[in-house]
Write an enzyme that holds these catalytic residues in place. Structure first.
Site, PDB file in Angstrom:
ATOM      1  N   TYR A  86      -0.746   5.081  12.775  1.00  0.00           N
ATOM      2  CA  TYR A  86      -2.130   5.508  12.627  1.00  0.00           C
ATOM      3  C   TYR A  86      -2.968   4.954  13.781  1.00  0.00           C
ATOM      4  O   TYR A  86      -2.425   4.431  14.749  1.00  0.00           O
ATOM      5  CB  TYR A  86      -2.643   5.109  11.244  1.00  0.00           C
ATOM      6  CG  TYR A  86      -1.822   5.776  10.155  1.00  0.00           C
ATOM      7  CD1 TYR A  86      -1.788   7.170  10.054  1.00  0.00           C
ATOM      8  CD2 TYR A  86      -1.044   5.036   9.278  1.00  0.00           C
ATOM      9  CE1 TYR A  86      -0.999   7.795   9.093  1.00  0.00           C
ATOM     10  CE2 TYR A  86      -0.260   5.650   8.311  1.00  0.00           C
ATOM     11  CZ  TYR A  86      -0.242   7.033   8.227  1.00  0.00           C
ATOM     12  OH  TYR A  86       0.548   7.655   7.290  1.00  0.00           O
ATOM     13  N   GLN A 117      -6.961  -1.402   1.623  1.00  0.00           N
ATOM     14  CA  GLN A 117      -6.394  -1.175   2.947  1.00  0.00           C
ATOM     15  C   GLN A 117      -7.233  -0.140   3.681  1.00  0.00           C
ATOM     16  O   GLN A 117      -7.383   0.995   3.226  1.00  0.00           O
ATOM     17  CB  GLN A 117      -4.948  -0.683   2.879  1.00  0.00           C
ATOM     18  CG  GLN A 117      -4.317  -0.648   4.271  1.00  0.00           C
ATOM     19  CD  GLN A 117      -3.004   0.096   4.329  1.00  0.00           C
ATOM     20  OE1 GLN A 117      -2.973   1.303   4.126  1.00  0.00           O
ATOM     21  NE2 GLN A 117      -1.931  -0.614   4.613  1.00  0.00           N
ATOM     22  N   PRO A 156       0.839  -1.207   0.000  1.00  0.00           N
ATOM     23  CA  PRO A 156       0.000   0.000   0.000  1.00  0.00           C
ATOM     24  C   PRO A 156       0.870   1.252   0.000  1.00  0.00           C
ATOM     25  O   PRO A 156       1.838   1.349   0.751  1.00  0.00           O
ATOM     26  CB  PRO A 156      -0.800  -0.124   1.300  1.00  0.00           C
ATOM     27  CG  PRO A 156       0.042  -1.008   2.173  1.00  0.00           C
ATOM     28  CD  PRO A 156       0.738  -1.960   1.261  1.00  0.00           C
ATOM     29  N   MET A 157       0.508   2.194  -0.860  1.00  0.00           N
ATOM     30  CA  MET A 157       1.264   3.452  -0.969  1.00  0.00           C
ATOM     31  C   MET A 157       0.294   4.609  -1.191  1.00  0.00           C
ATOM     32  O   MET A 157      -0.529   4.569  -2.117  1.00  0.00           O
ATOM     33  CB  MET A 157       2.255   3.389  -2.131  1.00  0.00           C
ATOM     34  CG  MET A 157       3.396   2.414  -1.912  1.00  0.00           C
ATOM     35  SD  MET A 157       4.435   2.250  -3.381  1.00  0.00           S
ATOM     36  CE  MET A 157       3.379   1.219  -4.425  1.00  0.00           C
ATOM     37  N   GLY A 192       7.160  -1.907  -2.772  1.00  0.00           N
ATOM     38  CA  GLY A 192       6.550  -0.585  -2.753  1.00  0.00           C
ATOM     39  C   GLY A 192       6.922   0.270  -3.938  1.00  0.00           C
ATOM     40  O   GLY A 192       6.382   0.128  -5.031  1.00  0.00           O
ATOM     41  N   ARG A 193       7.882   1.180  -3.730  1.00  0.00           N
ATOM     42  CA  ARG A 193       8.164   2.206  -4.731  1.00  0.00           C
ATOM     43  C   ARG A 193       8.566   1.645  -6.084  1.00  0.00           C
ATOM     44  O   ARG A 193       8.283   2.247  -7.124  1.00  0.00           O
ATOM     45  CB  ARG A 193       9.254   3.145  -4.209  1.00  0.00           C
ATOM     46  CG  ARG A 193       8.786   4.027  -3.061  1.00  0.00           C
ATOM     47  CD  ARG A 193       9.855   4.997  -2.614  1.00  0.00           C
ATOM     48  NE  ARG A 193      11.012   4.304  -2.053  1.00  0.00           N
ATOM     49  CZ  ARG A 193      12.120   4.927  -1.671  1.00  0.00           C
ATOM     50  NH1 ARG A 193      12.232   6.235  -1.818  1.00  0.00           N
ATOM     51  NH2 ARG A 193      13.114   4.242  -1.131  1.00  0.00           N
ATOM     52  N   ARG A 204      -2.087  -5.488   8.787  1.00  0.00           N
ATOM     53  CA  ARG A 204      -0.708  -5.016   8.628  1.00  0.00           C
ATOM     54  C   ARG A 204      -0.212  -4.412   9.936  1.00  0.00           C
ATOM     55  O   ARG A 204      -0.920  -3.620  10.568  1.00  0.00           O
ATOM     56  CB  ARG A 204      -0.598  -3.970   7.516  1.00  0.00           C
ATOM     57  CG  ARG A 204       0.865  -3.696   7.127  1.00  0.00           C
ATOM     58  CD  ARG A 204       0.971  -2.594   6.101  1.00  0.00           C
ATOM     59  NE  ARG A 204       2.193  -2.740   5.307  1.00  0.00           N
ATOM     60  CZ  ARG A 204       2.886  -1.735   4.794  1.00  0.00           C
ATOM     61  NH1 ARG A 204       2.487  -0.485   4.985  1.00  0.00           N
ATOM     62  NH2 ARG A 204       3.968  -1.945   4.079  1.00  0.00           N
ATOM     63  N   ALA A 225      -0.447  -0.252  11.332  1.00  0.00           N
ATOM     64  CA  ALA A 225       0.975   0.114  11.315  1.00  0.00           C
ATOM     65  C   ALA A 225       1.158   1.623  11.147  1.00  0.00           C
ATOM     66  O   ALA A 225       0.200   2.398  11.126  1.00  0.00           O
ATOM     67  CB  ALA A 225       1.665  -0.631  10.169  1.00  0.00           C
TER      68      ALA A 225
END
Length: 359
Positions: A180, A99, A23-24, A314-315, A227, A177
């Site tokens: 949050y 998510q 997730p991004m 991710g990236r 997560r 995670a």
């Protein structure tokens, strides 16, 4: 021993491979309705060759928004807009989980409608700033949730999970995670409560456990993932009892039988804890490993040696929509253009054509 390119059964959902898109935050939703746009649908459809796509954080309730232009799953318009996204991914053979991310104290009233205000387990402000329409501003002191409001927050996750299934998602990942709301309850630095939701480790894991149970009861444990990021200090989080905390959390949720646990490894020296969590969790294990650079093909060995069932990238997925094919040959990889990380042109997401050959 399985490889990254073998299929896997995720609690009844067949994944084409063991490569997950992490997730991004993309911040490309409609500003007023908080709905994903047509560009978002194409963005995820381009990456449908991932075994599993986990979306950007989606706020389960309006007050859970922590950043500009992020999408929700709490209105009929949002459900309809997400259906276009899931349809696009499924048409290309992909699997996608939403998510669910309640940002808690990470946010600002300028990002929320009406008199809404960021909330948290306690009235403890996080150090740092958030970007608002008027520029960066300090995080505000959140309103501490009352006992009834804690239960409402749990119900908000369950309702959003039901909306996600209606929108066509294969399941949801609960975001526990990165500092949050759920991790704010877990961490003693942000949770100063003296009721059943704070104090002891057992009480601090209670909110996470109740969210997991509520979501699993609503849509089924086979569609539910979680997560976590043990020892993560992001967003001014302070954990003083990490190993005890996450051991207690896994012990409490294990009977629920959720589909997967997704661990964000915060540092290489945390690998022993990751391995311990892996042993304690009976379902599918997804690892976003700690690496010096972007996670790349070298991390696929973690699947072969049994450290994890799936590796989350991710990236590298931003610059390489066809990443599984590139991982198979260890490149060539497009380099991530920093200008498109959180923006780009009016499309903001399709600046990276496939290179030939990729397989």
């Amino acid at each position: 021993m399985p490889t990254a390119f073998d299929s896997v059964d995720l609690a009844g959902t067949r994944l084409a491979n063991r490569i997950a898109m992490a997730p991004m935050t993309r911040s490309r939703a409609d500003a007023e309705l908080r709905t994903p746009t047509a560009a978002v649908a194409e963005y995820y459809a381009q990456r449908a060759s991932a075994g599993l796509i986990i979306t950007e954080g989606v706020q389960p309730v309006a007050e859970g928004q922590g950043y500009p232009f992020t999408p929700g799953l709490h209105s009929r318009e949002q459900i309809a807009a997400w259906r276009r996204v899931t349809d696009a991914v499924h048409e290309r053979g992909g699997r996608i989980f939403a998510q669910l991310m309640h940002s808690g104290r990470i946010g600002h009233p300028d990002l929320l409608d009406g008199d809404l205000h960021p909330v948290g387990p306690s009235a403890v402000a996080a150090a740092g700033q958030v970007f608002t329409p008027e520029g960066p501003k300090d995080f505000v002191t959140p309103r501490a949730l009352t006992g009834d409001q804690v239960h409402e927050a749990v119900a908000g996750f369950a309702n959003a999970a039901r909306n996600a299934v209606e929108a066509g998602f294969d399941g949801v990942e609960i975001h526990g995670a990165n500092g949050y709301l759920i991790q704010q309850f877990l961490a003693s630095g942000s949770n100063h409560r003296t009721d059943e939701w704070g104090g002891s480790v057992e009480n601090r894991v209670r909110f996470a456990v109740e969210v997991v149970k509520a979501v699993a009861a609503e849509i089924g444990p086979e569609r539910t993932g979680l997560r976590i990021s043990p020892a993560n200090t992001y967003n001014d989080i302070s954990e003083t009892d990490t190993e005890e905390l996450y051991t207690a959390l896994l012990t409490a949720i294990e009977p629920v039988g959720i589909a997967y646990l997704h661990v964000l490894e915060t540092a290489p020296e945390r690998r022993p804890l990751v391995l311990d969590l892996r042993k304690r969790f009976a379902g599918t294990f997804i690892l976003n490993p700690a690496t010096e650079e972007e996670t790349d093909a070298a991390s696929l060995a973690l699947i072969e040696d049994g450290t994890t069932d799936l590796v989350a990238f991710g990236r590298l997925f931003i610059a390489n929509p066809d990443l599984p094919a590139r991982l198979r040959t260890d490149g060539p990889y497009n380099e991530l253009d920093a200008a498109t990380m959180y923006g780009g042109d009016e499309r903001g997401y399709i600046d990276y054509p496939a290179l030939e050959p990729v397989g």
